[in-house]
Enzyme design. Structure first.
Site, PDB file in Angstrom:
ATOM      1  N   ASN A   1       0.803  -1.219   0.000  1.00 53.64           N
ATOM      2  CA  ASN A   1       0.000   0.000   0.000  1.00 53.64           C
ATOM      3  C   ASN A   1       0.838   1.272   0.000  1.00 53.64           C
ATOM      4  OD1 ASN A   1      -2.195  -1.647   0.019  1.00 53.64           O
ATOM      5  ND2 ASN A   1      -3.038  -0.927   1.951  1.00 53.64           N
ATOM      6  N   MET A   2       0.319   2.293  -0.615  1.00 52.40           N
ATOM      7  CA  MET A   2       1.041   3.544  -0.802  1.00 52.40           C
ATOM      8  C   MET A   2       1.579   4.133   0.509  1.00 52.40           C
ATOM      9  SD  MET A   2      -0.177   6.895  -2.966  1.00 52.40           S
ATOM     10  CE  MET A   2      -0.212   5.950  -4.485  1.00 52.40           C
ATOM     11  N   LYS A   3       0.777   4.061   1.577  1.00 58.25           N
ATOM     12  CA  LYS A   3       1.193   4.662   2.849  1.00 58.25           C
ATOM     13  C   LYS A   3       2.348   3.917   3.500  1.00 58.25           C
ATOM     14  CE  LYS A   3      -2.330   2.165   5.491  1.00 58.25           C
ATOM     15  NZ  LYS A   3      -3.525   2.305   6.354  1.00 58.25           N
ATOM     16  N   GLY A   4       2.528   2.627   3.169  1.00 55.57           N
ATOM     17  CA  GLY A   4       3.674   1.881   3.660  1.00 55.57           C
ATOM     18  C   GLY A   4       3.632   1.550   5.134  1.00 55.57           C
ATOM     19  N   PHE A   5       4.835   1.444   5.733  1.00 55.11           N
ATOM     20  CA  PHE A   5       4.952   0.998   7.117  1.00 55.11           C
ATOM     21  C   PHE A   5       6.275   1.460   7.702  1.00 55.11           C
ATOM     22  CE2 PHE A   5       6.880  -2.458   9.733  1.00 55.11           C
ATOM     23  CZ  PHE A   5       6.087  -2.333  10.851  1.00 55.11           C
TER      24      PHE A   5
END
Length: 248
Positions: free
Chosen positions: A128-132
């Site tokens: 996902n674009m927001k990542g981690f």
């Protein structure tokens, strides 16, 4: 006391004392017989000086124990050799630049939770674009076409999507692993890819809380990633793997 790595034991109060704490449930009724059964089982595990710290009746003929003891066994740490990922991690900008320079095109990466697994936290953290953990997910990379197929994806459907999108790499997440279902599912995917004649054309990666690199290699994958993995770890490995394959 000097630490002898050829005879490593658990550590409690004194180096090499073998002190250990265990908790487990036995399918037997609560009582003195259960206490004795626990002690006998602990002895078979290689424990001495056994103390039952806690014992609780769980009802319906189940008893829970917390025990202390000293392990008689040791291991030779100096002989241990474990396959490890040696990839040099690049950052977001280096990865995009590397893809642009090496391949002159975008690369395609597919991610999915396969089989009956509905837990997408791991694959979402990578895709996902927001990542981690402060790292962007693969969807944000301008030189990567990332497709997150979500949860409960059948292996057959994943293989068709790999063919359709001409994927360069595939990420498979397995979180629910009761009764070894993840091993069967991961093995089935490899067999389907081999049957379709495309296994050697892609970088195949699996990940999850019970996945490590050694297990992944044994199952026919190129790499295995565990908890704490971020998108840069995965992307760096994929690029390095694609470069090596192009040189053969």
């Amino acid at each position: 006391m000097e630490n002898d790595l050829s005879q490593v034991k658990p550590y409690g109060d004194t180096l090499g004392d073998g002190a250990i704490q265990l908790s487990f449930t036995l399918p037997i009724p609560y009582g003195e017989e259960a206490r004795e059964a626990c002690i006998q089982l602990a002895k078979k595990m290689g424990l001495e000086e056994i103390q039952i710290y806690h014992m609780k009746d769980l009802g319906i003929n189940y008893t829970f124990f917390i025990i202390y003891g000293k392990l008689i066994h040791s291991i030779d740490f100096t002989t241990i050799r474990v396959p490890k990922l040696e990839t040099k991690r690049m950052d977001f900008y280096q990865i995009n630049e590397k893809i642009k320079n090496e391949f002159k095109r975008k690369i395609t990466i597919i991610g999915a939770c396969t089989g009956t697994d509905a837990h997408t936290v791991g694959i979402d953290a990578i895709m996902n674009m927001k990542g981690f953990n402060g790292e962007y997910g693969l969807e944000r990379y301008p030189m990567i076409d990332a497709y997150n197929l979500g949860s409960q994806v059948k292996n057959e459907d994943l293989v068709q999507k790999i063919i359709e999108l001409k994927a360069d790499a595939v990420l498979v997440s397995q979180v629910v692993t009761q009764k070894g279902v993840h091993l069967k599912n991961l093995t089935e995917l490899v067999e389907l890819l081999e049957g379709a004649g495309i296994r050697k054309k892609i970088i195949l990666i699996c990940g999850g809380p019970r996945i490590n690199h050694e297990t992944a290699l044994e199952l026919g994958y190129d790499a295995g990633f565990g908890a704490g993995t971020v998108a840069t770890d995965v992307a760096s490995f994929i690029i390095e793997g694609m470069i090596k394959r192009s040189m053969k």
